[in-house]
Write an enzyme that holds these catalytic residues in place. Structure first.
Site, PDB file in Angstrom:
ATOM      1  N   HIS A  28      36.867  33.451  34.973  1.00 60.47           N
ATOM      2  CA  HIS A  28      37.105  34.092  36.181  1.00 60.47           C
ATOM      3  C   HIS A  28      36.538  33.336  37.282  1.00 60.47           C
ATOM      4  O   HIS A  28      36.982  33.278  38.487  1.00 60.47           O
ATOM      5  CB  HIS A  28      36.346  35.362  35.825  1.00 60.47           C
ATOM      6  CG  HIS A  28      36.353  36.493  37.239  1.00 60.47           C
ATOM      7  ND1 HIS A  28      35.464  36.433  38.315  1.00 60.47           N
ATOM      8  CD2 HIS A  28      37.367  37.396  37.398  1.00 60.47           C
ATOM      9  CE1 HIS A  28      35.855  37.071  39.158  1.00 60.47           C
ATOM     10  NE2 HIS A  28      36.778  37.656  38.758  1.00 60.47           N
ATOM     11  N   HIS A  65      38.407  31.518  40.193  1.00 63.93           N
ATOM     12  CA  HIS A  65      37.903  31.659  41.366  1.00 63.93           C
ATOM     13  C   HIS A  65      36.781  30.623  41.946  1.00 63.93           C
ATOM     14  O   HIS A  65      35.935  30.539  40.932  1.00 63.93           O
ATOM     15  CB  HIS A  65      37.196  33.193  41.640  1.00 63.93           C
ATOM     16  CG  HIS A  65      38.380  34.197  41.627  1.00 63.93           C
ATOM     17  ND1 HIS A  65      38.355  35.118  40.599  1.00 63.93           N
ATOM     18  CD2 HIS A  65      39.462  34.445  42.151  1.00 63.93           C
ATOM     19  CE1 HIS A  65      39.246  36.026  40.992  1.00 63.93           C
ATOM     20  NE2 HIS A  65      39.858  35.620  41.705  1.00 63.93           N
ATOM     21  N   HIS A  74      48.529  33.324  43.210  1.00 66.84           N
ATOM     22  CA  HIS A  74      47.378  33.991  42.917  1.00 66.84           C
ATOM     23  C   HIS A  74      47.187  35.697  43.104  1.00 66.84           C
ATOM     24  O   HIS A  74      47.671  36.040  44.434  1.00 66.84           O
ATOM     25  CB  HIS A  74      45.989  33.744  43.482  1.00 66.84           C
ATOM     26  CG  HIS A  74      44.737  34.203  43.117  1.00 66.84           C
ATOM     27  ND1 HIS A  74      44.354  34.165  41.900  1.00 66.84           N
ATOM     28  CD2 HIS A  74      43.808  35.290  43.813  1.00 66.84           C
ATOM     29  CE1 HIS A  74      43.169  34.655  41.593  1.00 66.84           C
ATOM     30  NE2 HIS A  74      42.906  35.383  42.518  1.00 66.84           N
ATOM     31  N   GLN A  80      45.546  45.865  41.784  1.00 66.72           N
ATOM     32  CA  GLN A  80      44.682  46.077  43.104  1.00 66.72           C
ATOM     33  C   GLN A  80      45.501  46.660  44.248  1.00 66.72           C
ATOM     34  O   GLN A  80      45.146  47.187  45.179  1.00 66.72           O
ATOM     35  CB  GLN A  80      44.024  44.798  43.750  1.00 66.72           C
ATOM     36  CG  GLN A  80      42.789  44.304  42.618  1.00 66.72           C
ATOM     37  CD  GLN A  80      42.050  43.277  42.962  1.00 66.72           C
ATOM     38  OE1 GLN A  80      42.299  42.971  44.276  1.00 66.72           O
ATOM     39  NE2 GLN A  80      41.380  42.751  42.244  1.00 66.72           N
ATOM     40  N   ASP A  86      46.743  37.430  46.127  1.00 66.24           N
ATOM     41  CA  ASP A  86      45.484  38.236  45.953  1.00 66.24           C
ATOM     42  C   ASP A  86      45.339  39.682  45.772  1.00 66.24           C
ATOM     43  O   ASP A  86      45.643  40.435  44.799  1.00 66.24           O
ATOM     44  CB  ASP A  86      44.402  37.361  46.617  1.00 66.24           C
ATOM     45  CG  ASP A  86      43.072  37.567  46.178  1.00 66.24           C
ATOM     46  OD1 ASP A  86      42.970  38.178  44.792  1.00 66.24           O
ATOM     47  OD2 ASP A  86      42.153  37.059  46.528  1.00 66.24           O
ATOM     48  N   HIS A 134      46.540  39.933  41.862  1.00 66.45           N
ATOM     49  CA  HIS A 134      45.771  40.924  40.928  1.00 66.45           C
ATOM     50  C   HIS A 134      46.579  42.310  41.021  1.00 66.45           C
ATOM     51  O   HIS A 134      46.586  43.008  42.125  1.00 66.45           O
ATOM     52  CB  HIS A 134      44.379  41.079  41.180  1.00 66.45           C
ATOM     53  CG  HIS A 134      43.566  39.996  41.232  1.00 66.45           C
ATOM     54  ND1 HIS A 134      43.142  39.361  40.087  1.00 66.45           N
ATOM     55  CD2 HIS A 134      43.014  39.580  42.264  1.00 66.45           C
ATOM     56  CE1 HIS A 134      42.445  38.250  40.503  1.00 66.45           C
ATOM     57  NE2 HIS A 134      42.028  38.460  41.754  1.00 66.45           N
ATOM     58  N   HIS A 185      40.609  30.185  46.301  1.00 67.19           N
ATOM     59  CA  HIS A 185      39.920  30.341  47.439  1.00 67.19           C
ATOM     60  C   HIS A 185      39.336  28.888  47.997  1.00 67.19           C
ATOM     61  O   HIS A 185      39.688  28.423  48.997  1.00 67.19           O
ATOM     62  CB  HIS A 185      38.601  31.430  47.255  1.00 67.19           C
ATOM     63  CG  HIS A 185      39.365  32.881  47.146  1.00 67.19           C
ATOM     64  ND1 HIS A 185      40.174  33.477  47.822  1.00 67.19           N
ATOM     65  CD2 HIS A 185      39.051  33.497  45.957  1.00 67.19           C
ATOM     66  CE1 HIS A 185      40.441  34.645  47.252  1.00 67.19           C
ATOM     67  NE2 HIS A 185      39.837  34.557  45.850  1.00 67.19           N
ATOM     68  N   TYR A 245      42.600  40.428  34.570  1.00 68.90           N
ATOM     69  CA  TYR A 245      41.269  40.518  33.909  1.00 68.90           C
ATOM     70  C   TYR A 245      41.116  42.199  33.267  1.00 68.90           C
ATOM     71  O   TYR A 245      39.843  42.535  32.729  1.00 68.90           O
ATOM     72  CB  TYR A 245      40.156  40.391  34.786  1.00 68.90           C
ATOM     73  CG  TYR A 245      40.049  40.734  36.243  1.00 68.90           C
ATOM     74  CD1 TYR A 245      39.322  42.058  36.196  1.00 68.90           C
ATOM     75  CD2 TYR A 245      40.777  40.365  37.268  1.00 68.90           C
ATOM     76  CE1 TYR A 245      39.175  42.921  37.584  1.00 68.90           C
ATOM     77  CE2 TYR A 245      40.495  41.191  38.489  1.00 68.90           C
ATOM     78  CZ  TYR A 245      39.903  42.218  38.756  1.00 68.90           C
ATOM     79  OH  TYR A 245      39.741  42.964  39.709  1.00 68.90           O
ATOM     80  N   ARG A 305      34.523  46.786  46.556  1.00 65.89           N
ATOM     81  CA  ARG A 305      33.944  46.656  45.107  1.00 65.89           C
ATOM     82  C   ARG A 305      34.283  47.921  44.340  1.00 65.89           C
ATOM     83  O   ARG A 305      34.770  48.124  43.382  1.00 65.89           O
ATOM     84  CB  ARG A 305      32.731  45.858  45.232  1.00 65.89           C
ATOM     85  CG  ARG A 305      32.271  45.521  43.767  1.00 65.89           C
ATOM     86  CD  ARG A 305      30.913  44.701  43.935  1.00 65.89           C
ATOM     87  NE  ARG A 305      29.947  45.682  44.594  1.00 65.89           N
ATOM     88  CZ  ARG A 305      29.212  45.380  45.348  1.00 65.89           C
ATOM     89  NH1 ARG A 305      29.322  44.136  45.986  1.00 65.89           N
ATOM     90  NH2 ARG A 305      28.450  46.382  46.106  1.00 65.89           N
ATOM     91  N   ARG A 336      30.290  32.612  38.601  1.00 66.56           N
ATOM     92  CA  ARG A 336      29.392  33.856  38.557  1.00 66.56           C
ATOM     93  C   ARG A 336      29.615  34.701  37.088  1.00 66.56           C
ATOM     94  O   ARG A 336      28.917  34.811  36.418  1.00 66.56           O
ATOM     95  CB  ARG A 336      29.812  34.981  39.702  1.00 66.56           C
ATOM     96  CG  ARG A 336      29.124  36.138  39.550  1.00 66.56           C
ATOM     97  CD  ARG A 336      29.455  37.043  40.481  1.00 66.56           C
ATOM     98  NE  ARG A 336      31.100  37.566  40.573  1.00 66.56           N
ATOM     99  CZ  ARG A 336      31.546  38.504  39.819  1.00 66.56           C
ATOM    100  NH1 ARG A 336      30.692  38.975  38.772  1.00 66.56           N
ATOM    101  NH2 ARG A 336      32.850  38.730  39.731  1.00 66.56           N
TER     102      ARG A 336
HETATM  103 ZN   LIG Z   1      41.219  36.838  42.880  1.00 67.62          ZN
END
Ligand SMILES: [Zn+2]
Length: 460
Positions: A211, A236, A57, A62, A324, A59, A273, A124, A85, A214
């Protein structure tokens, strides 16, 4: 092309640690048990050769926000998640396609140097900043694939479905880059990506990634479950308790119950997670043979909580690991923190291997999470160095201070509990070295380009 025989001091393959054994790799980069005559021999003295690590996992982009989020923002004392965020959204909305390539390449290079041979990239960033698709709707995904292939990693691109900010949450304009207009467009874009990106490249595959409960409503989850009943799928799940509460409010179901009702749980599903689960959800994940991907350094950094890896593994759920958010890239550390965090919570030692046994049992289990379980979670056969599987491997320098002098029976524990990533010496994917003696050919070029992007972003 003929076969190559690697002769390390110790070989860890198919769950067995053997001194003096060698690994034979075919010209096509597969492990072969029988050693043919005339094979080329490469000696790797003073090393342990073992399966490459699988980062299930990631991204990659990031990497840009590393260390820039460790504060509470002025005026946001009540929201400790705000600075993370906002930084993530700012990075996500400002990267050009070329920036995304440069930044991803740097993250992947750091992975390669840490012994990672495969990455599951949970991707994403899809569209232009205002949400308009690029002329090639897969442009950004292809930049990420190009970065991984330039570094030499095997990659499973998990193409994310993202529909909304959340249940009864106002749309956020900075999520426009992530959002597809409807589930049919999503599925078409995944198919388009597969057709343009994978071809006959054995190192690239594409999976699905709704994703989270949510960001993806029930109707999308059901449609994805119907359209792709048996494909590699990552989501997730239950990362923070607020997500569980919102899911209950919207559907009267907890996240795992909702995914079960939508037909999304099967042996190729990975719940990333999975921190906030009840007993029934754990039993469901076990019954459906779902893998749980823990990302301990990120869960710690974000204050998510501790993955109940003890309850999950007693129920029979396989655990994989991910870097992550890239706050650090060190999969061996993720493995040891899977156990370490549980020790702090349960106030005992050897939580994930509570039976009496060999000195390296727990080390082996943690290394399985970092190798074969990650491969399973991405639908791959690597991670064991068994006959016929992909020859993705690394060598550990047995003279490195972090593992020096450890007896054979404790060596796997030393790798799992003590080796720093500087102890990883060589890394090969499909039988080809991408890191030799701690060095990757693109290191300097990548560092220069990455630094330039970071300077420009911090001025903006
Ligand atoms: Zn993630």
């Amino acid at each position: 092309v003929s076969a190559t025989v690697y002769q390390p001091e110790l070989l860890y393959a198919e769950g067995q640690l053997r001194r003096g054994a060698s690994l034979c790799v075919t010209g096509e980069g597969k492990v072969q048990t029988r050693i043919p005559t005339g094979a080329r021999v490469i000696e790797l003295p003073g090393t342990l050769l073992m399966p490459g690590l699988v980062n299930a996992h990631s991204h990659a982009f990031q990497r840009v926000i590393r260390s820039r989020t460790e504060f509470i923002a002025q005026g946001h004392q009540a929201d400790d998640f705000w600075s993370w965020r906002e930084s993530m959204y700012a990075a996500a909305s400002s990267l050009t396609p070329e920036d995304l390539f440069v930044v991803s390449r740097q993250a992947f290079l750091e992975m390669a140097r840490a012994g990672i041979t495969t990455v599951g990239e949970f991707h994403y960033l899809h569209h232009q900043s205002d949400g308009t698709p690029y002329e090639d709707p897969s442009l950004l995904a292809r930049q990420v694939l190009r970065a991984a292939r330039e570094v030499g990693l095997r990659i499973v691109l998990l193409r994310v479905a993202y529909a909304r900010a959340g249940f009864q949450v106002e749309p956020n304009p900075r999520q426009r880059r992530f959002i597809d207009p409807d589930v049919d467009s999503y599925l078409e874009r995944v198919a388009q990506l597969r057709s343009v990106a994978v071809g006959d490249d054995e190192l690239v595959s594409v999976g699905l990634a709704p994703h989270s409960v949510r960001a993806v409503p029930r109707a999308w989850l059901e449609a994805i479950g119907k359209a792709a009943p048996n494909e590699v799928m990552h989501l997730h799940v239950a990362e923070q308790s607020a997500e569980v509460e919102a899911c209950l409010a919207e559907t009267r179901l907890r996240p795992v119950e909702l995914l079960e009702a939508c037909g999304l749980l099967h042996p190729l599903t990975t719940a990333v997670h999975a921190v906030h689960l009840n007993e029934g959800e754990i039993a469901t994940l076990a019954r459906r043979q779902v893998t749980v991907c823990a990302c301990p350094s990120t869960e710690r950094n974000l204050g998510d909580g501790v993955v109940p890896a003890d309850a999950l593994s007693s129920a029979g759920v396989a655990l994989s690991l991910g870097s992550d958010s890239q706050a650090q890239i060190d999969l061996l550390d993720e493995a040891r923190q899977l156990e370490g965090h549980l020790r702090l919570v349960r106030l005992r030692r050897n939580v994930l291997d509570a039976k009496t046994g060999a000195v390296d049992n727990l080390g082996r289990r943690l290394l399985e999470c970092a190798t074969v379980n990650g491969a399973k979670s991405l639908g791959l056969t690597s991670g064991t160095l068994a006959h016929g599987t992909d020859a993705d491997f690394l060598t550990v320098n047995l003279t490195h201070p972090s593992v020096l002098g450890v007896p054979d029976e404790a060596l796997l524990s030393a790798v799992a509990f003590s080796a720093t990533s500087e102890a990883i010496q060589d890394v090969a994917v499909q039988g080809k070295f991408i890191v030799t003696r701690r060095s990757h050919a693109l290191e300097d070029e990548s560092a220069r380009a990455f630094t330039a992007v970071m300077k420009r972003l911090s001025r903006a």
